[in-house]
Write a protein that holds these residues in place. Structure first.
Motif, PDB file in Angstrom:
ATOM      1  N   GLN A 208       0.848  -1.181   0.000  1.00 56.58           N
ATOM      2  CA  GLN A 208       0.000   0.000   0.000  1.00 56.58           C
ATOM      3  C   GLN A 208       0.888   1.238   0.000  1.00 56.58           C
ATOM      4  O   GLN A 208       1.987   1.204   0.552  1.00 56.58           O
ATOM      5  CB  GLN A 208      -0.883   0.064   1.250  1.00 56.58           C
ATOM      6  N   ALA A 209       0.382   2.301  -0.581  1.00 54.96           N
ATOM      7  CA  ALA A 209       1.075   3.585  -0.492  1.00 54.96           C
ATOM      8  C   ALA A 209       0.032   4.665  -0.272  1.00 54.96           C
ATOM      9  O   ALA A 209      -0.969   4.728  -0.986  1.00 54.96           O
ATOM     10  CB  ALA A 209       1.874   3.866  -1.762  1.00 54.96           C
TER      11      ALA A 209
ATOM     12  N   GLU B 195      -1.142  -6.686  -7.940  1.00 54.25           N
ATOM     13  CA  GLU B 195      -0.235  -7.805  -8.211  1.00 54.25           C
ATOM     14  C   GLU B 195       0.233  -8.467  -6.914  1.00 54.25           C
ATOM     15  O   GLU B 195       0.296  -9.699  -6.816  1.00 54.25           O
ATOM     16  CB  GLU B 195       0.961  -7.310  -9.018  1.00 54.25           C
ATOM     17  N   GLU B 196       0.563  -7.646  -5.919  1.00 50.20           N
ATOM     18  CA  GLU B 196       1.022  -8.208  -4.643  1.00 50.20           C
ATOM     19  C   GLU B 196      -0.107  -8.949  -3.935  1.00 50.20           C
ATOM     20  O   GLU B 196       0.113  -9.988  -3.308  1.00 50.20           O
ATOM     21  CB  GLU B 196       1.575  -7.090  -3.760  1.00 50.20           C
ATOM     22  N   ASN B 197      -1.330  -8.425  -4.011  1.00 55.93           N
ATOM     23  CA  ASN B 197      -2.458  -9.098  -3.376  1.00 55.93           C
ATOM     24  C   ASN B 197      -2.794 -10.416  -4.068  1.00 55.93           C
ATOM     25  O   ASN B 197      -3.211 -11.386  -3.414  1.00 55.93           O
ATOM     26  CB  ASN B 197      -3.684  -8.185  -3.358  1.00 55.93           C
TER      27      ASN B 197
ATOM     28  N   HIS C  75      -8.155  -5.168  -1.020  1.00 52.79           N
ATOM     29  CA  HIS C  75      -8.659  -6.154  -0.067  1.00 52.79           C
ATOM     30  C   HIS C  75      -8.522  -7.559  -0.646  1.00 52.79           C
ATOM     31  O   HIS C  75      -8.299  -7.739  -1.853  1.00 52.79           O
ATOM     32  CB  HIS C  75     -10.122  -5.878   0.300  1.00 52.79           C
ATOM     33  N   LEU C  76      -8.659  -8.533   0.232  1.00 54.32           N
ATOM     34  CA  LEU C  76      -8.690  -9.943  -0.154  1.00 54.32           C
ATOM     35  C   LEU C  76     -10.076 -10.493   0.149  1.00 54.32           C
ATOM     36  O   LEU C  76     -10.787  -9.974   1.014  1.00 54.32           O
ATOM     37  CB  LEU C  76      -7.633 -10.740   0.621  1.00 54.32           C
ATOM     38  N   LEU C  77     -10.436 -11.575  -0.545  1.00 52.09           N
ATOM     39  CA  LEU C  77     -11.737 -12.200  -0.348  1.00 52.09           C
ATOM     40  C   LEU C  77     -11.551 -13.695  -0.124  1.00 52.09           C
ATOM     41  O   LEU C  77     -10.807 -14.357  -0.848  1.00 52.09           O
ATOM     42  CB  LEU C  77     -12.619 -11.953  -1.579  1.00 52.09           C
TER      43      LEU C  77
END
Length: 504
Positions: A341-342, A384-386, A448-450
């Motif tokens: 995150q930034a 991409e990182e998530n 976010h992730l799911l």
């Protein structure tokens, strides 16, 4: 302030409301202000009521238009106060420390002005203003009582801020915080650990160590490894499941801190490390004591010690004198760092800072264009990182107030160990904020992730018990504490960066 001082300020059955602006330090201060007022007999104003008897503004001075916002809000309250006999208005925080007498000159209906160093005086000042029927302006030049020694009304039953230091010894040209919060002052380690142990005894399972420059902790007490020792000591506290901290400074981020993070099981694999700019020229103008190579070296060491660590940052776009080449160096640093995150901010003049008077102020159009390019790049990297998290099994601390669509989607939300926000299918068995749910990530978005499948495990915790006990009590349901930082890529009009006001 002594207990006898507090007893003089009795607001029996009077209601209060606190409006907080700015960083996590201000949020923590507001919890203390709530505790002070309730100890003095005030009660929280109902959200659906017709207003409060006492309205307190806990202000921030980081943004250029902070004063305009304050006076606009004060102006809206003027007719309400005129129509409500006995209503009082108080202004505290960084803007109050800076503007002092100016506030009551511009808004003579304000009853109390207090600064960052004497928040413990608020109940007494309110009572004095009521008795004397005139505004009370009291600004201390040095800290009167460490905030964490004051009463508190925490917003969360399962997560808590713990302030380990106040003030800052840095002289960044864009930041006014050191002038308003003063030089760094550290708490004794034993006092910090005693507070954490007491919080854990109340059911808290996650704590966040706070400081304007949190990893400089120890400079005031003469121990350069004090912060890493404190992290390791947190690892010995039974029942403390998660430890975080914000906001560090690259200058003071030493190898012993990285080792302590990697080797202490309850210190989470998460790091918020403010970059501000990737250009050595701009960093020098900002009076930041590191350069791009040093910053990237820290990132490399952290990833070597904690491969799964999620790293976030703060970046300012459009600092005076920033050229296109300078901005390209920031983009390069972002690509190399692979931030999860930034928190990106368009440069805004902070009145009273050296940067406000620098030559080379950049036009709004140029700043906006660069800002949009940076946000687009970081969105791509965050996504991409998530996506790398898909298929991972994570233990999520169930949070309150982090999933705005949870009711409609029949989901719950919480934070993974690395602080990523996870929305997951609601388990069949009862789950409370503060409990732990183990899930498998099935989808990733930039922010976010799911986890769409059934939960793999549910662990009821003492933190969940504490949440249940608090909400069973006959009092207003508290707002959820967002364990995260501000919205990614937000233009940052309202609250300033949560991580050390964005100045670290």
């Amino acid at each position: 302030m002594t207990s006898s001082d507090r007893s003089q300020a009795v607001g029996v059955n009077k209601s209060y409301e606190i409006r907080t602006y700015g960083c996590q330090m201000n949020v923590h201060d507001s919890e203390r202000l709530s505790g002070l007022l309730e100890e003095a007999g005030y009660v929280p104003a109902p959200k659906d009521g017709d207003g409060a008897d006492v309205v307190v503004f806990n202000t921030c001075a980081v943004r250029e238009n902070a004063d305009n916002r304050l006076y606009g809000n004060l102006g809206q309250l003027a007719p309400k106060k005129a129509a409500r006999p006995g209503m009082q208005i108080a202004v505290g925080g960084c803007l109050a420390q800076k503007d002092r007498d100016t506030i009551v000159k511009r808004a003579p209906w304000v009853d109390v002005v207090f600064g960052t160093h004497n928040i413990g005086k608020l109940p007494v000042l309110l009572e004095r203003a009521r008795i004397q029927e005139e505004a009370q302006v009291e600004i201390a030049e040095s800290l009167e009582a460490f905030p964490s020694t004051l009463p508190t009304r925490r917003e969360s039953a399962y997560a808590a801020w713990v302030s380990i230091s106040v003030g800052c010894n840095n002289t960044c040209t864009f930041c006014i915080v050191p002038a308003l919060r003063g030089k760094e002052k550290d708490r004794r380690p034993g006092d910090i650990l005693a507070e954490i142990e007491a919080l854990v005894g109340e059911g808290v399972s996650e704590i966040t160590l706070l400081g304007q420059n949190v990893n400089a902790y120890g400079s005031d007490i003469g121990d350069r490894e004090a912060f890493s020792k404190l992290l390791r000591a947190c690892g010995t506290i039974e029942g403390l499941e998660r430890v975080r901290f914000t906001s560090p400074h690259p200058r003071d981020f030493t190898d012993d801190v990285i080792a302590a993070m990697a080797e202490t099981p309850n210190v989470m694999p998460q790091l918020h490390m403010p970059l501000q700019s990737g250009s050595d020229t701009v960093l020098k103008a900002m009076r930041r004591s590191y350069r791009q190579e040093r910053f990237l070296g820290i990132i490399e060491k952290v990833r070597a010690a904690m491969p799964d660590a999620a790293i976030s940052t703060d970046i300012i776009v459009g600092f005076p004198g920033e050229t296109e080449e300078d901005f390209e160096q920031t983009l390069h640093t972002v690509r190399e760092s692979r931030f999860a995150q930034a928190f990106t901010f368009q440069y805004s003049k902070r009145p009273g800072t050296p940067a406000a008077d620098m030559e080379g102020q950049i036009t709004k159009a140029v700043v906006q264009e660069r800002y949009e390019r940076l946000v687009a790049l970081q969105e791509e990297i965050s996504w991409e990182e998530n996506k790398k998290q898909i298929g991972r099994t994570l233990e999520v601390l169930v949070a309150e107030g982090e999933g705005r669509k949870d009711g409609a989607t029949h989901r719950l939300s919480g934070r993974a160990p690395d602080h990523r926000l996870v929305h997951f299918t609601r388990p069949d068995e009862p789950v409370r904020p503060g409990d732990m749910v183990t899930v498998e990530v099935t989808y990733a978005a930039p922010h976010h992730l799911l986890a769409e499948g059934p939960a793999k495990a549910v662990r009821r915790t003492r933190a969940g018990d504490a949440w249940e006990k608090r909400n069973a009590a006959p009092e207003e349901k508290p707002k959820g504490v967002l364990l995260g930082l501000p919205t990614i890529g937000a233009p940052a009009p309202s609250p300033a960066p949560a991580a050390g006001c964005g100045c670290d």
